[in-house]
Design an enzyme around this catalytic site. Structure first.
Site, PDB file in Angstrom:
ATOM      1  N   GLY A 151      -9.483   3.886  -6.058  1.00  0.00           N
ATOM      2  CA  GLY A 151      -8.121   3.339  -6.182  1.00  0.00           C
ATOM      3  C   GLY A 151      -7.075   4.030  -5.323  1.00  0.00           C
ATOM      4  O   GLY A 151      -7.336   4.397  -4.180  1.00  0.00           O
ATOM      5  N   VAL A 152      -5.925   4.222  -5.932  1.00  0.00           N
ATOM      6  CA  VAL A 152      -4.806   4.797  -5.158  1.00  0.00           C
ATOM      7  C   VAL A 152      -5.101   6.253  -4.802  1.00  0.00           C
ATOM      8  O   VAL A 152      -4.729   6.746  -3.731  1.00  0.00           O
ATOM      9  CB  VAL A 152      -3.481   4.625  -5.933  1.00  0.00           C
ATOM     10  CG1 VAL A 152      -3.362   5.539  -7.127  1.00  0.00           C
ATOM     11  CG2 VAL A 152      -2.286   4.793  -5.030  1.00  0.00           C
ATOM     12  N   ASP A 153      -5.813   6.957  -5.668  1.00  0.00           N
ATOM     13  CA  ASP A 153      -6.193   8.362  -5.403  1.00  0.00           C
ATOM     14  C   ASP A 153      -7.020   8.439  -4.121  1.00  0.00           C
ATOM     15  O   ASP A 153      -6.754   9.251  -3.215  1.00  0.00           O
ATOM     16  CB  ASP A 153      -7.003   8.860  -6.612  1.00  0.00           C
ATOM     17  CG  ASP A 153      -7.151  10.370  -6.661  1.00  0.00           C
ATOM     18  OD1 ASP A 153      -7.885  10.849  -7.537  1.00  0.00           O
ATOM     19  OD2 ASP A 153      -6.523  11.056  -5.823  1.00  0.00           O
ATOM     20  N   SER A 212      -2.218   4.361 -14.162  1.00  0.00           N
ATOM     21  CA  SER A 212      -3.147   4.096 -15.271  1.00  0.00           C
ATOM     22  C   SER A 212      -3.594   2.648 -15.440  1.00  0.00           C
ATOM     23  O   SER A 212      -4.405   2.374 -16.327  1.00  0.00           O
ATOM     24  CB  SER A 212      -2.570   4.570 -16.632  1.00  0.00           C
ATOM     25  OG  SER A 212      -2.770   5.961 -16.776  1.00  0.00           O
ATOM     26  N   TYR A 247      -8.106   3.217 -15.309  1.00  0.00           N
ATOM     27  CA  TYR A 247      -7.810   3.716 -16.674  1.00  0.00           C
ATOM     28  C   TYR A 247      -7.423   2.595 -17.631  1.00  0.00           C
ATOM     29  O   TYR A 247      -7.110   2.841 -18.788  1.00  0.00           O
ATOM     30  CB  TYR A 247      -6.739   4.811 -16.612  1.00  0.00           C
ATOM     31  CG  TYR A 247      -7.265   6.166 -16.114  1.00  0.00           C
ATOM     32  CD1 TYR A 247      -8.602   6.320 -15.735  1.00  0.00           C
ATOM     33  CD2 TYR A 247      -6.433   7.276 -16.014  1.00  0.00           C
ATOM     34  CE1 TYR A 247      -9.074   7.536 -15.284  1.00  0.00           C
ATOM     35  CE2 TYR A 247      -6.896   8.495 -15.569  1.00  0.00           C
ATOM     36  CZ  TYR A 247      -8.234   8.619 -15.205  1.00  0.00           C
ATOM     37  OH  TYR A 247      -8.715   9.832 -14.759  1.00  0.00           O
ATOM     38  N   ASP A 263       0.862  -1.194   0.000  1.00  0.00           N
ATOM     39  CA  ASP A 263       0.000   0.000   0.000  1.00  0.00           C
ATOM     40  C   ASP A 263       0.894   1.238   0.000  1.00  0.00           C
ATOM     41  O   ASP A 263       1.664   1.453   0.938  1.00  0.00           O
ATOM     42  CB  ASP A 263      -0.876  -0.051   1.273  1.00  0.00           C
ATOM     43  CG  ASP A 263      -1.733   1.184   1.444  1.00  0.00           C
ATOM     44  OD1 ASP A 263      -2.553   1.198   2.356  1.00  0.00           O
ATOM     45  OD2 ASP A 263      -1.566   2.141   0.653  1.00  0.00           O
TER      46      ASP A 263
HETATM   47  N1  APR Z   1      -1.310   1.448  -3.055  1.00  0.00           N
HETATM   48  C1  APR Z   1      -0.682   1.123  -4.224  1.00  0.00           C
HETATM   49  N2  APR Z   1      -1.347   0.847  -5.363  1.00  0.00           N
HETATM   50  C2  APR Z   1      -2.696   0.894  -5.313  1.00  0.00           C
HETATM   51  C3  APR Z   1      -3.424   1.232  -4.137  1.00  0.00           C
HETATM   52  C4  APR Z   1      -2.663   1.504  -2.979  1.00  0.00           C
HETATM   53  N3  APR Z   1      -3.239   1.827  -1.822  1.00  0.00           N
HETATM   54  N4  APR Z   1      -4.764   1.186  -4.444  1.00  0.00           N
HETATM   55  C5  APR Z   1      -4.860   0.829  -5.730  1.00  0.00           C
HETATM   56  N5  APR Z   1      -3.635   0.639  -6.262  1.00  0.00           N
HETATM   57  C6  APR Z   1      -3.247   0.234  -7.621  1.00  0.00           C
HETATM   58  C7  APR Z   1      -4.293  -0.441  -8.461  1.00  0.00           C
HETATM   59  O1  APR Z   1      -4.406  -1.823  -8.106  1.00  0.00           O
HETATM   60  C8  APR Z   1      -3.703  -0.259  -9.845  1.00  0.00           C
HETATM   61  O2  APR Z   1      -2.749  -1.260 -10.115  1.00  0.00           O
HETATM   62  O3  APR Z   1      -2.929   1.399  -8.343  1.00  0.00           O
HETATM   63  C9  APR Z   1      -2.975   1.091  -9.729  1.00  0.00           C
HETATM   64  C10 APR Z   1      -3.659   2.251 -10.437  1.00  0.00           C
HETATM   65  O4  APR Z   1      -5.066   2.069 -10.336  1.00  0.00           O
HETATM   66  P1  APR Z   1      -6.055   3.316 -10.057  1.00  0.00           P
HETATM   67  O5  APR Z   1      -5.882   3.760  -8.671  1.00  0.00           O
HETATM   68  O6  APR Z   1      -7.412   2.888 -10.519  1.00  0.00           O
HETATM   69  O7  APR Z   1      -5.492   4.472 -10.992  1.00  0.00           O
HETATM   70  P2  APR Z   1      -5.636   4.695 -12.563  1.00  0.00           P
HETATM   71  O8  APR Z   1      -5.813   3.430 -13.313  1.00  0.00           O
HETATM   72  O9  APR Z   1      -4.488   5.605 -12.917  1.00  0.00           O
HETATM   73  O10 APR Z   1      -7.007   5.495 -12.685  1.00  0.00           O
HETATM   74  C11 APR Z   1      -7.059   6.793 -12.170  1.00  0.00           C
HETATM   75  O11 APR Z   1      -9.064   6.351 -10.938  1.00  0.00           O
HETATM   76  O12 APR Z   1      -9.218   6.573  -8.676  1.00  0.00           O
HETATM   77  C12 APR Z   1      -9.488   7.190  -9.868  1.00  0.00           C
HETATM   78  O13 APR Z   1      -9.380   9.532  -9.361  1.00  0.00           O
HETATM   79  C13 APR Z   1      -8.717   8.467 -10.018  1.00  0.00           C
HETATM   80  O14 APR Z   1      -9.911   9.116 -11.987  1.00  0.00           O
HETATM   81  C14 APR Z   1      -8.681   8.598 -11.516  1.00  0.00           C
HETATM   82  C15 APR Z   1      -8.520   7.162 -11.977  1.00  0.00           C
END
Ligand code: APR
Length: 185
Positions: free
Chosen positions: A39-41, A126, A130, A17
């Protein structure tokens, strides 16, 4: 965890994480509005607390929205990391995805270098909502990070914090391949 030594830096691949990272900066896979998401955001905003959203809104008041491939830096709020670098990765299928993803990594690394940050942690930008295929994305990430480290000696620690085993394996293979390509030059 896997560790690679490259030029003056150590690259670590971890499963876990990113909000728990103790590096100076962590990178957020944000969206253009910088108002958080899933997600990570979502995880980063929850862990950092409301001051993070406050700083993001200050930024979007000035710039409107954050274009794909660009990066901005804020404080880390309650996170162990001192800074959060927010970047908007490309949505798979939006066109010129590789170029945009390269830009996200390069702009995030440049933002860190401008602040003389020495340690940074990336998520797999992404490859979640995404839908960028993790295998392709990891090759872009590995190539951009090694290219940056070849040209800049400010960063000493680059971590990739991968949330799932399969994504971790993608990054492990991508970095092994990228390192071999450079060692066999
Ligand atoms: N720590 C590390 N990696 C994480 C965590 C975490 N706590 N939570 C999720 N992930 C991973 C996911 O499993 C994925 O492999 O981060 C990677 C990116 O996934 P997303 O968070 O969905 O990001 P992304 O694909 O770039 O999409 C961005 O999603 O959350 C929204 O606001 C964000 O609109 C934006 C979009």
């Amino acid at each position: 965890m896997e560790e690679f030594k490259f030029k003056d830096a150590v690259i670590r691949l971890k499963k876990g994480d990113i909000t728990l990272e103790e590096t100076e900066a962590i990178v957020n896979a944000a969206n253009a509005s910088l108002t958080g998401g899933g997600g990570v955001d979502g995880a980063i905003h929850r862990a950092a607390g409301p001051t993070l959203l406050g700083e993001c809104l200050e930024i979007t008041k000035k710039i409107g929205s954050l274009p794909t491939g660009k990066a901005v830096i804020t404080g880390g709020g309650n996170l162990r990391a001192r800074y959060v670098i927010h970047t908007v990765g490309p949505v798979w299928g939006s066109g010129k995805e590789e170029k945009k993803l390269r830009s996200s990594y390069r702009e995030s690394l440049n933002a860190a270098a401008e602040k003389k940050i020495r340690s940074i942690s990336f998520p797999s930008i992404s490859t979640g909502a995404y839908r960028y295929p993790a295998r392709k994305a990891s090759r872009v990430a590995a190539d951009e990070v090694l290219k940056f480290l070849e040209e800049n000696s400010s960063l000493r620690e680059v971590n990739f914090v991968l949330f799932t085993r399969d994504v971790y394996e993608c990054y492990l293979n991508a970095f092994k391949k990228a390192m071999d390509e450079r060692n066999n030059l």
